[in-house]
Design an enzyme around this catalytic site. Sequence first.
Site, PDB file in Angstrom:
ATOM      1  CG  PHE A 110      -1.826   1.271   1.167  1.00  0.00           C
ATOM      2  CD1 PHE A 110      -3.025   1.234   0.476  1.00  0.00           C
ATOM      3  CD2 PHE A 110      -1.432   2.465   1.759  1.00  0.00           C
ATOM      4  CE1 PHE A 110      -3.827   2.374   0.384  1.00  0.00           C
ATOM      5  CE2 PHE A 110      -2.223   3.609   1.658  1.00  0.00           C
ATOM      6  CZ  PHE A 110      -3.421   3.548   0.984  1.00  0.00           C
ATOM      7  CE  LYS A 124      -0.969   7.032   6.752  1.00  0.00           C
ATOM      8  NZ  LYS A 124      -0.627   5.971   5.826  1.00  0.00           N
ATOM      9  CG  ASP A 129       5.708   4.015   1.782  1.00  0.00           C
ATOM     10  OD1 ASP A 129       5.688   4.707   2.816  1.00  0.00           O
ATOM     11  OD2 ASP A 129       4.730   3.892   1.021  1.00  0.00           O
TER      12      ASP A 129
HETATM   13  C1  LIG Z   1      -0.839   6.065   4.322  1.00  0.00           C
HETATM   14  C2  LIG Z   1       0.251   5.563   3.484  1.00  0.00           C
HETATM   15  C3  LIG Z   1       0.585   6.177   2.257  1.00  0.00           C
HETATM   16  C4  LIG Z   1      -0.221   7.294   1.669  1.00  0.00           C
HETATM   17  O1  LIG Z   1      -0.298   8.408   2.502  1.00  0.00           O
HETATM   18  P1  LIG Z   1      -1.461   9.502   2.277  1.00  0.00           P
HETATM   19  O2  LIG Z   1      -1.061  10.636   3.168  1.00  0.00           O
HETATM   20  O3  LIG Z   1      -2.744   8.861   2.695  1.00  0.00           O
HETATM   21  O4  LIG Z   1      -1.446   9.843   0.826  1.00  0.00           O
HETATM   22  C5  LIG Z   1       1.679   5.686   1.562  1.00  0.00           C
HETATM   23  N1  LIG Z   1       2.402   4.664   2.031  1.00  0.00           N
HETATM   24  C6  LIG Z   1       2.108   4.042   3.186  1.00  0.00           C
HETATM   25  C7  LIG Z   1       2.965   2.919   3.666  1.00  0.00           C
HETATM   26  C8  LIG Z   1       1.013   4.456   3.945  1.00  0.00           C
HETATM   27  O5  LIG Z   1       0.697   3.825   5.077  1.00  0.00           O
END
Ligand SMILES: *Cc1c(COP(=O)(O)O)cnc(C)c1O
Length: 406
Positions: free
Chosen positions: A147, A261, A232
Site C-alpha cells: 500500500f 503521516k 516507504d
Molecule cells: C498512508 C500511506 C501512504 C499514503 O499516505 P497519504 O497521506 O494517505 O497519501 C503511503 N504509504 C504508506 C505505507 C502508507 O501507510
Amino acid sequence: MTSVDLDVATSAAIESEIAHVAQNYSPLPVVISRGEGAWVTDVEGKRYLDLLSAYSALNFGHGHPALLAVAREQLDRLTLTSRAYHNDCLGPFAAGLAELAGKDLVLPMNTGAEAVETGIKVARAWGYRVKGITADAAEIVVAGGNFHGRTTTIVGFSDDPVAHDDFGPYAPGFVSVPFGEIDAMEAAIGPQTAAVLIEPIQGEAGVIIPPEGYLRAVRELCTRHGVLFIADEIQAGLARVGTTFACQREGVVPDVYLLGKALGGGIVPLSAVVADRDVLGVLRPGEHGSTFGGNPLATAIGLRVVEMLQSGEFQERALALGEHLADGLRGLIGHGVTDVRIAGLWAGVDIDPAAGTGRQIAERLLARGVLAKDTHGQTLRIAPPLVVRATELDWAVEQLRVVLAG
Ligand SMILES: *Cc1c(COP(=O)(O)O)cnc(C)c1O
C-alpha cells in the site's frame, strides 16, 4: 442534554455526511468532536481510547501541547509563501530531518502519496541521468500486498482489487514480486531497474513483518545491482516500531526514505523524500513541486516533530509499551485470535472468523469505548498513540477479550 438528544446529535452528523460526502470510506458509527492524548470524545460526550491514531499520523497523540504551541505561534506569524519565495521555517526543518535520517537533502511535499510519487519521479530521473537506463524504459520493483497511496500511478501496482480495479489504464514500469521473498526480487532486477520500492513492514496489509534478514538482503541486492532502495516509511517510520525508522530494526539504511503521516504531528499534512545529494540532487528547478509543499506552518510543526524524535523518548515508549501489549495480545491466541504480529507499538491481530469479522469486532469494541479499525476482513490493526499508558493498553486488551468471547 439528555441521552436521547445526544443520540440525535450522532445520527444527524452521520446523516449529513452520508447526504453530502462521497462514500469512499465506511467509517465506524461514531462522531468525534474532541481529542486529547490517546483519548477522543464524541458528540454525545462519550470517551474512547484511540487505537488507530489516524493510521500512525497521531503517533504523538491528539493535541500534543508542544506541537499545538508551535502551530499556534506559527499561525499568527506566517502560514504560506509557496516556494516562489524562501521562508524561515523550511531550512531548519530540512536540516533537522536530514540529520535525523543521516542524509543530505529533503524534498517536502504534503501527503504520503505525493511523497511516493516524488520518489518514483526521482528514481526514474536518477535512472536515466545517473545510471544510464534507456529513455522511458525504467522499471521499479514493488512488493505484492503493498500500500503506497491512492493516486492513479500508485493504484496501478496495487494487487488489492478494491484499490485497483476500474481505475486503469495503469502506468507501466512496475514489476511486482512477493513480499519477503528475496530470490523473486533478485530475479526481477534487470539492467533497466531504477529502484526497489517497499514498505519495511506492510501496514495496510495487516502489519506484515518480513522474515528476519529480508531488509538486509534487499539492501545488499540494491547495492550489488546499482538500484535505489526506496523505503516507504510513511506508516512504519517515526518511532512507531521502536526505532526512528523501521529499517533500523535490521540496521539497514535505504537510499531514499519516504516519510509522511506523523511528520505533520497530526496537525497538518506534511510528507518528505529524504536522500543523499547524488540521488535527490538529480532534480532541476521546475521539474517538480507543490504549492503547499514546504509551507511554513507545516515545516514549523515538522521541525518540532523532528526535535521530539531526536530525544528518543517516543521510540523507547513504543518499544516498552509494545512488549507490554504483545504479552496481552498473545494471551488471546486461541481465544478468538488466530495470530498476532507486533513490531514496537504496532500490532496486526488476526480474528478467528468464528468470533466475527474484523469489522464486527471493531463495532463491538466501539460500544465498549475502544476505537480500532479492521483491515482486509479478519485483521484488526492496533496502533495507539505513543503517549498511551500501559494501564490503558491493559484495559483495551481486556475489552478485546470480552468482545471476542461474544
Ligand atoms: C498512508 C500511506 C501512504 C499514503 O499516505 P497519504 O497521506 O494517505 O497519501 C503511503 N504509504 C504508506 C505505507 C502508507 O501507510
